[in-house]
Write a protein that holds these residues in place. Structure first.
Motif, PDB file in Angstrom:
ATOM      1  N   TYR A 221      17.431  -6.246 -57.809  1.00  0.00           N
ATOM      2  CA  TYR A 221      17.946  -6.051 -56.450  1.00  0.00           C
ATOM      3  C   TYR A 221      18.585  -7.329 -55.939  1.00  0.00           C
ATOM      4  O   TYR A 221      19.666  -7.322 -55.361  1.00  0.00           O
ATOM      5  CB  TYR A 221      16.795  -5.595 -55.551  1.00  0.00           C
ATOM      6  CG  TYR A 221      16.896  -5.930 -54.083  1.00  0.00           C
ATOM      7  CD1 TYR A 221      17.578  -5.091 -53.203  1.00  0.00           C
ATOM      8  CD2 TYR A 221      16.283  -7.059 -53.561  1.00  0.00           C
ATOM      9  CE1 TYR A 221      17.648  -5.390 -51.853  1.00  0.00           C
ATOM     10  CE2 TYR A 221      16.342  -7.354 -52.218  1.00  0.00           C
ATOM     11  CZ  TYR A 221      17.025  -6.529 -51.370  1.00  0.00           C
ATOM     12  OH  TYR A 221      17.085  -6.830 -50.035  1.00  0.00           O
ATOM     13  N   LEU A 224      21.900  -8.228 -57.832  1.00  0.00           N
ATOM     14  CA  LEU A 224      23.045  -7.373 -57.485  1.00  0.00           C
ATOM     15  C   LEU A 224      23.923  -8.114 -56.498  1.00  0.00           C
ATOM     16  O   LEU A 224      25.138  -7.941 -56.465  1.00  0.00           O
ATOM     17  CB  LEU A 224      22.571  -6.073 -56.820  1.00  0.00           C
ATOM     18  CG  LEU A 224      22.051  -4.949 -57.709  1.00  0.00           C
ATOM     19  CD1 LEU A 224      21.708  -3.754 -56.848  1.00  0.00           C
ATOM     20  CD2 LEU A 224      23.078  -4.562 -58.744  1.00  0.00           C
ATOM     21  N   ASP A 225      23.295  -8.922 -55.673  1.00  0.00           N
ATOM     22  CA  ASP A 225      23.993  -9.616 -54.620  1.00  0.00           C
ATOM     23  C   ASP A 225      24.575 -10.946 -55.077  1.00  0.00           C
ATOM     24  O   ASP A 225      25.384 -11.531 -54.385  1.00  0.00           O
ATOM     25  CB  ASP A 225      23.009  -9.874 -53.460  1.00  0.00           C
ATOM     26  CG  ASP A 225      23.653  -9.600 -52.123  1.00  0.00           C
ATOM     27  OD1 ASP A 225      24.826  -9.225 -52.120  1.00  0.00           O
ATOM     28  OD2 ASP A 225      22.982  -9.770 -51.106  1.00  0.00           O
ATOM     29  N   SER A 226      24.123 -11.446 -56.235  1.00  0.00           N
ATOM     30  CA  SER A 226      24.632 -12.759 -56.619  1.00  0.00           C
ATOM     31  C   SER A 226      25.190 -12.805 -58.040  1.00  0.00           C
ATOM     32  O   SER A 226      26.174 -13.472 -58.281  1.00  0.00           O
ATOM     33  CB  SER A 226      23.550 -13.821 -56.436  1.00  0.00           C
ATOM     34  OG  SER A 226      22.418 -13.495 -57.193  1.00  0.00           O
ATOM     35  N   LEU A 228      25.912  -9.956 -60.934  1.00  0.00           N
ATOM     36  CA  LEU A 228      25.809  -8.583 -61.406  1.00  0.00           C
ATOM     37  C   LEU A 228      25.449  -8.511 -62.891  1.00  0.00           C
ATOM     38  O   LEU A 228      24.691  -7.644 -63.308  1.00  0.00           O
ATOM     39  CB  LEU A 228      27.139  -7.874 -61.154  1.00  0.00           C
ATOM     40  CG  LEU A 228      27.072  -6.385 -60.882  1.00  0.00           C
ATOM     41  CD1 LEU A 228      26.069  -6.086 -59.788  1.00  0.00           C
ATOM     42  CD2 LEU A 228      28.439  -5.870 -60.476  1.00  0.00           C
TER      43      LEU A 228
ATOM     44  N   SER B  31      21.909 -12.272 -48.362  1.00  0.00           N
ATOM     45  CA  SER B  31      23.250 -12.810 -48.600  1.00  0.00           C
ATOM     46  C   SER B  31      23.253 -14.339 -48.689  1.00  0.00           C
ATOM     47  O   SER B  31      24.265 -14.940 -49.017  1.00  0.00           O
ATOM     48  CB  SER B  31      24.215 -12.324 -47.518  1.00  0.00           C
ATOM     49  OG  SER B  31      23.613 -12.371 -46.258  1.00  0.00           O
ATOM     50  N   VAL B 156      23.762  -4.742 -48.996  1.00  0.00           N
ATOM     51  CA  VAL B 156      25.088  -5.120 -49.455  1.00  0.00           C
ATOM     52  C   VAL B 156      25.206  -5.023 -50.977  1.00  0.00           C
ATOM     53  O   VAL B 156      26.220  -4.567 -51.503  1.00  0.00           O
ATOM     54  CB  VAL B 156      25.405  -6.555 -48.999  1.00  0.00           C
ATOM     55  CG1 VAL B 156      26.727  -7.017 -49.565  1.00  0.00           C
ATOM     56  CG2 VAL B 156      25.443  -6.621 -47.491  1.00  0.00           C
ATOM     57  N   GLY B 157      24.155  -5.442 -51.672  1.00  0.00           N
ATOM     58  CA  GLY B 157      24.192  -5.443 -53.131  1.00  0.00           C
ATOM     59  C   GLY B 157      24.506  -4.069 -53.698  1.00  0.00           C
ATOM     60  O   GLY B 157      25.218  -3.939 -54.701  1.00  0.00           O
ATOM     61  N   LEU B 160      28.177  -3.260 -53.190  1.00  0.00           N
ATOM     62  CA  LEU B 160      28.914  -4.084 -54.142  1.00  0.00           C
ATOM     63  C   LEU B 160      28.884  -3.482 -55.545  1.00  0.00           C
ATOM     64  O   LEU B 160      29.919  -3.343 -56.204  1.00  0.00           O
ATOM     65  CB  LEU B 160      28.237  -5.458 -54.153  1.00  0.00           C
ATOM     66  CG  LEU B 160      29.014  -6.695 -54.477  1.00  0.00           C
ATOM     67  CD1 LEU B 160      30.236  -6.801 -53.602  1.00  0.00           C
ATOM     68  CD2 LEU B 160      28.124  -7.903 -54.247  1.00  0.00           C
ATOM     69  N   ASP B 177      29.796 -12.079 -50.223  1.00  0.00           N
ATOM     70  CA  ASP B 177      29.280 -11.262 -51.322  1.00  0.00           C
ATOM     71  C   ASP B 177      30.404 -10.893 -52.275  1.00  0.00           C
ATOM     72  O   ASP B 177      30.222 -10.857 -53.487  1.00  0.00           O
ATOM     73  CB  ASP B 177      28.650  -9.976 -50.781  1.00  0.00           C
ATOM     74  CG  ASP B 177      27.475 -10.277 -49.881  1.00  0.00           C
ATOM     75  OD1 ASP B 177      26.499 -10.833 -50.394  1.00  0.00           O
ATOM     76  OD2 ASP B 177      27.550  -9.968 -48.687  1.00  0.00           O
ATOM     77  N   THR B 180      31.224 -13.124 -55.244  1.00  0.00           N
ATOM     78  CA  THR B 180      30.382 -13.226 -56.436  1.00  0.00           C
ATOM     79  C   THR B 180      30.837 -12.277 -57.546  1.00  0.00           C
ATOM     80  O   THR B 180      30.345 -12.364 -58.653  1.00  0.00           O
ATOM     81  CB  THR B 180      28.914 -12.894 -56.103  1.00  0.00           C
ATOM     82  OG1 THR B 180      28.845 -11.539 -55.640  1.00  0.00           O
ATOM     83  CG2 THR B 180      28.362 -13.818 -55.047  1.00  0.00           C
ATOM     84  N   GLN B 181      31.765 -11.367 -57.242  1.00  0.00           N
ATOM     85  CA  GLN B 181      32.134 -10.334 -58.226  1.00  0.00           C
ATOM     86  C   GLN B 181      33.623 -10.329 -58.514  1.00  0.00           C
ATOM     87  O   GLN B 181      34.208  -9.269 -58.709  1.00  0.00           O
ATOM     88  CB  GLN B 181      31.729  -8.947 -57.705  1.00  0.00           C
ATOM     89  CG  GLN B 181      30.302  -8.823 -57.293  1.00  0.00           C
ATOM     90  CD  GLN B 181      29.376  -8.972 -58.469  1.00  0.00           C
ATOM     91  OE1 GLN B 181      29.789  -8.827 -59.616  1.00  0.00           O
ATOM     92  NE2 GLN B 181      28.126  -9.289 -58.207  1.00  0.00           N
TER      93      GLN B 181
END
Lengths: 272, 242
Positions: A221, A224-226, A228, B31, B156-157, B160, B177, B180-181
């Protein structure tokens, strides 16, 4: 023929529905970089916390659950149905609600929280909170199965053991437990899988502190935010772990049914 | 049996082991996961939804410093006397994210009006969902929530990862956020005039045995030139200097 085609199609749909997402996860995963991703500090800490908490929780579930299930299966007492139902309640609680329920019981201002704190026992927001959260959501799975397994043990066989002079304890260890073991292990596998996947109750009752309460699911979890890729790598690890447990259970089952005689159901002696 | 007992004892001891010698306990919004350890590595962080963290602090969690993704939670604790006066430490912006290369040709936030897309947003009870609705009201685009099929996420994750893996065509997240992707999604910026004021607030927790000095010094570090530089590097906006 058409019926067979129909059932085959249904099976195909079921298998595809259940397998495709998992396969897609494996495709999505950067398999080449898996070792380096799983070697990161976050993941190593999460694995350690998960292993530790689940070992302790499973020991508690088996240690308390087995005798409790035995009692529920063999004794008829007033209110037994109510007790059984109450023990199954955590099954239907949404995980986050289970977390809040645990807080209401053991945290400050809760039912026992202040008394426990005065006694110097702090359960929430630490490693023990993870153990309790896991045990709380997973134990009903074991308890249910264990009660059913004990109920299925042929009473005549225990009677025979007793009349042959075996003590109650010895009868339990040598007759009841081997006969019920299939069901007990099945229940334990369910509880174990549910415990490793525990998320909602843990994040609320134990918090998310790396190396202390961050289990693999919590780490997924968070990542996912930092990151993936790390999250997906941990997903693959969890899939592999669950698959391993299920597979060894299946293998154990086939091995047991091919070698052991204890599972042969005895035909009732013909009463001439 | 003996071996079992021994293993049990080992597990119990390792569970009972105290945490790293009384590190500073920081309860921070998810975050902030990437930036906070850069500002102070040797603190012990518990990252989660701001609202969950508020609930835990009200229930006696061993927090020394609370960093919330919106003022509401920090202010609520302040009103209850559970923390000192909150200060704003950072700001953030919303962006519209689409899958890399924008295969659905969304183009901009106005591209959502054509409808028929899978849109992923935070639900109304989490800050990102509340800000998203505020943003759409300002843009007079609330109709896009009925023109597209909307899936609501609790953080948020999840928004995302839905967009990154193609489960949704577009979604609203914070600009920090989205950064990061970069290899899976593209960000489409949103007019500045419509941006809701996304403010992060921090407050020093008041409870028996709290490390008030440690929490105060970390809050100062976040607001120092070095802290501000790091926040900016991770994509956060900054409040005026104190």
């Amino acid at each position: 023929m058409t019926r067979r085609a129909g059932t085959a199609l249904a099976l195909g749909v079921v298998v595809a529905f259940l397998v495709v997402p998992v396969a897609a996860l494996l495709v999505e995963a950067p398999l080449g970089r898996l070792p380096s991703l799983l070697g990161t500090r976050v993941v190593r800490d999460a694995i350690w916390v998960t292993v530790r908490a689940n070992l302790a929780a499973n020991a508690l579930v088996l240690g308390f659950g087995t005798p409790a299930a035995w009692l529920l299966a063999t004794r008829r007492f007033p209110g037994r149905a109510l007790v059984l139902t109450l023990c199954e309640l955590p099954l239907v609680l949404p995980p986050a609600v289970a977390g809040i329920a645990l807080l209401s019981a053991y945290a400050q201002g809760g039912l026992f929280g202040d008394a426990l704190q005065r006694a110097g026992v702090v359960l929430p927001f630490g490693p023990w909170a993870v153990v309790l959260a896991v045990a709380f959501v997973a134990s009903p799975f074991y308890l249910r199965q264990a009660v059913a397994a004990f109920e299925a043990v042929d009473g005549d066989l225990t009677d025979v053991a007793r009349t042959l002079g075996a003590s109650r304890t010895r009868t339990f260890w040598r007759v009841v437990l081997p006969l019920a073991s299939g069901g007990l292990v099945a229940g334990w596998v369910l509880a174990f899988a549910r415990g490793v996947g525990e998320f909602g109750a843990t994040i609320i009752f134990a918090g998310n502190v790396q190396g202390r309460t961050t289990t693999l699911t919590l780490a997924v979890y968070q990542e996912l935010d930092s990151n993936l890729d790390v999250a997906v790598a941990m997903g693959v690890l969890l899939v592999a772990l669950s698959a391993g447990v299920l597979l060894s259970y299946k293998l154990l089952e086939t091995w047991r049914s091919s070698t052991s005689t204890s599972r042969v159901s005895f035909a009732p002696s013909p009463s001439s | 049996m003996k071996r079992l007992l021994l293993a049990g004892a080992v597990v119990a001891v390792s569970l009972a082991a105290p945490s790293a010698a009384s590190a500073l306990n920081v309860y921070a919004a998810t975050s902030l996961t990437n930036v906070m350890p850069e500002i102070r590595r040797d603190a012990s962080y518990s990252f989660g939804g701001s609202h969950t963290l508020q609930l835990q602090i009200e229930r006696g969690a061993p927090a020394d410093l609370f960093l919330s993704a919106e003022p509401a939670e920090a202010q609520a604790l302040y009103r209850e006397g559970r923390c000192a006066r909150p200060v704003t430490i950072a700001t953030n912006k919303l962006v519209l994210i689409v899958r890399q290369g924008d295969p659905q040709h969304v183009g901009s936030v106005y591209g959502l009006r054509k409808g028929g897309l899978n849109l992923s947003i935070g639900n109304a009870s989490v800050p990102v969902g509340e800000y998203t609705r505020r943003l759409l009201r300002r843009l007079r685009l609330t109709s896009v929530l009925s023109a597209n099929s909307v899936s609501q996420q609790s953080n948020v994750g999840q928004v995302l990862s839905q967009v990154a893996f193609g489960g949704a065509d577009a979604g609203f997240v914070y600009v920090t956020d989205a950064r990061t992707q970069r290899d899976r999604i593209d960000s489409l910026s949103i007019p500045q005039w419509a941006q809701p004021a996304v403010r992060y607030q921090g407050c020093v927790v008041r409870r028996g045995g709290a490390d008030t000095a440690g929490a105060t010094s970390l809050l100062d570090a976040i607001r120092s030139s070095r802290g501000r530089g790091l926040l900016r590097r991770f994509g956060f906006g900054l409040p005026p200097r104190p």
